[in-house]
Design an enzyme around this catalytic site. Sequence first.
Site, short mmCIF file in Angstrom:
data_model
loop_
_atom_site.label_atom_id
_atom_site.label_comp_id
_atom_site.label_asym_id
_atom_site.label_seq_id
_atom_site.Cartn_x
_atom_site.Cartn_y
_atom_site.Cartn_z
N ASP A 28 -18.40 10.55 13.39
CA ASP A 28 -18.14 9.25 12.74
C ASP A 28 -19.24 8.92 11.75
O ASP A 28 -20.42 8.87 12.11
CB ASP A 28 -18.05 8.16 13.81
CG ASP A 28 -17.38 6.90 13.30
OD1 ASP A 28 -17.79 6.41 12.22
OD2 ASP A 28 -16.47 6.39 13.97
N SER A 67 -14.41 -0.37 15.20
CA SER A 67 -15.54 -0.50 14.30
C SER A 67 -16.28 -1.83 14.57
O SER A 67 -16.68 -2.07 15.71
CB SER A 67 -15.06 -0.37 12.85
OG SER A 67 -16.10 -0.04 11.99
N HIS A 108 -13.72 8.26 10.89
CA HIS A 108 -14.10 6.97 11.48
C HIS A 108 -13.10 6.60 12.57
O HIS A 108 -11.93 6.32 12.30
CB HIS A 108 -14.11 5.91 10.39
CG HIS A 108 -14.70 4.60 10.80
ND1 HIS A 108 -15.78 4.48 11.65
CD2 HIS A 108 -14.36 3.32 10.48
CE1 HIS A 108 -16.08 3.21 11.83
NE2 HIS A 108 -15.22 2.48 11.13
#
Length: 515
Positions: free
Chosen positions: A451, A233, A481
């Site tokens: 995502d 991320s 995610h």
Amino acid sequence: MGRYVRWAAVTPAAALLAAGCSGGSSGDGAAAERSGGARPSTTGAKALPAALTSQQPDWERCKATADSSAPGRDWQCATLKVPLDWSRPGGETIDLALIRSKARGGDRIGSLLFNFGGPGASGVAGLPGYAATVSLLRERYDLVSWDPRGVGASEGVRCRSDKETQAAEAVDATPDTPAEERAYLKDATDFARGCEKDAGDLLAHVSTTDTARDMDLMRQVLGDTELHYFGISYGTEIGGVYAHLFPENVGRLVLDAVVDPSADAVAQRENQARGFQRALDNYLMSTGQDPAQGTRKIADLLDRIDARPLDTYSGRKLTQVLAFTGIVWPLYRQDSWPSLTSALDTAEQGDGSELLALADGYNERDSSGRYGLLPQAQRVISCLDDKQRPTLTQAKKLLPEFERISPVFGPFLGWDAAGWCHDWPVPGQYETPEVSAPGAAPVLVIGNTGDPATPYEGARRMADELGQGVGVELTWRGEGHGAYGNGSDCVDSTVNAYLLKGTVPKDGKVCALRG
């Protein structure tokens, strides 16, 4: 308020830890176990004093805090000294909290650093809970993570008290009147002043670039000639910035759930509105609903809650912003979708308890009313990074486009563009991060088509900006995610082969949802 959509990995809950002890002479033969002479790098920075590069962290078994337990005996904690101001490497230092578990096999490659995103996620707390996912990598790597500057045990910043945080949840995040607009901006100013008071000089030195430089010092102190890194991320942005600053030191880098490096602060919010709307559409279709009709129904529910917050069993009110947060959180993982169905159903019946519980999970609020610091650190770090700071007038002009992208997520993210860094006391550093890394070793960049928080398109843009022959894209046609460890044997085996054997897949490889 703050950026509601967190760029953080969703990992199993892990105990919060305190760093074991301060830096000093190593008591476990750390120097002897190193993988070779560390190669100092001064790309874009002044040469570092030996007092920094010759540190030998005093690794000891991690100590538990008052409200948590330490992980097992395999985990060790220490601290690393880094310059407060990287333009003055011989000046004042701050401590970073580190955690590691040493490689179990005899054919050790080196250290593998992990960053779990946020900005502001604690690696010291997060890595033990992630260890089962990466257990195979532990055969050849020391698994290492840390609390980045401004986070957790590394000079963590607290901008407001728990009581002030709860009070802020009543501020309308999509103001409808001039009075609500003033209250919204006042709350942002109050938050900024609290950060300035608590952090002092540190507030200007918690950027992504600062953290990337910390990582290269960490590489040297750990004894690695190259940096091996797994960023998830927001951790992908750190990895890209590191590759740009230190291309000659790039080893095996994995970037999973990729932040789009070509998007400025407004475009990132637009990307997230698209990503979460895409995930919401997929969720609604999985329950047999028409996405357009289901979206409208949820948007109408949020409007009703804005006018009249819902009662909950705890006695607290479910405000519109808490309801929105409760909808966002389960979209991070497909196996959380049933909890969203139940929470929406009970909210339609006038009970906000389940949505409030989901919101509290996202906001790291426990049953005693204490809040975690990740949301505050997230704002502190990203406001130092982001140079683009729309005014209220500018943000209001953007709202129609945000609402067109998503009637549910667009209004919140559009208003957030104005409130997130309003009246911030230090200037932002860049419009978009520089990640070009000519000459670097191949970097594996993973995009997940479903995502929500870091939409799939960002992976291709990261690969392109890293440069030809550097960025290698891997696509997973999945949900949730991130990709690694989320059920794809194809993704996991490709990543493992790259990290353990140095096998670089063909750029553009695609892994299906199943397999």
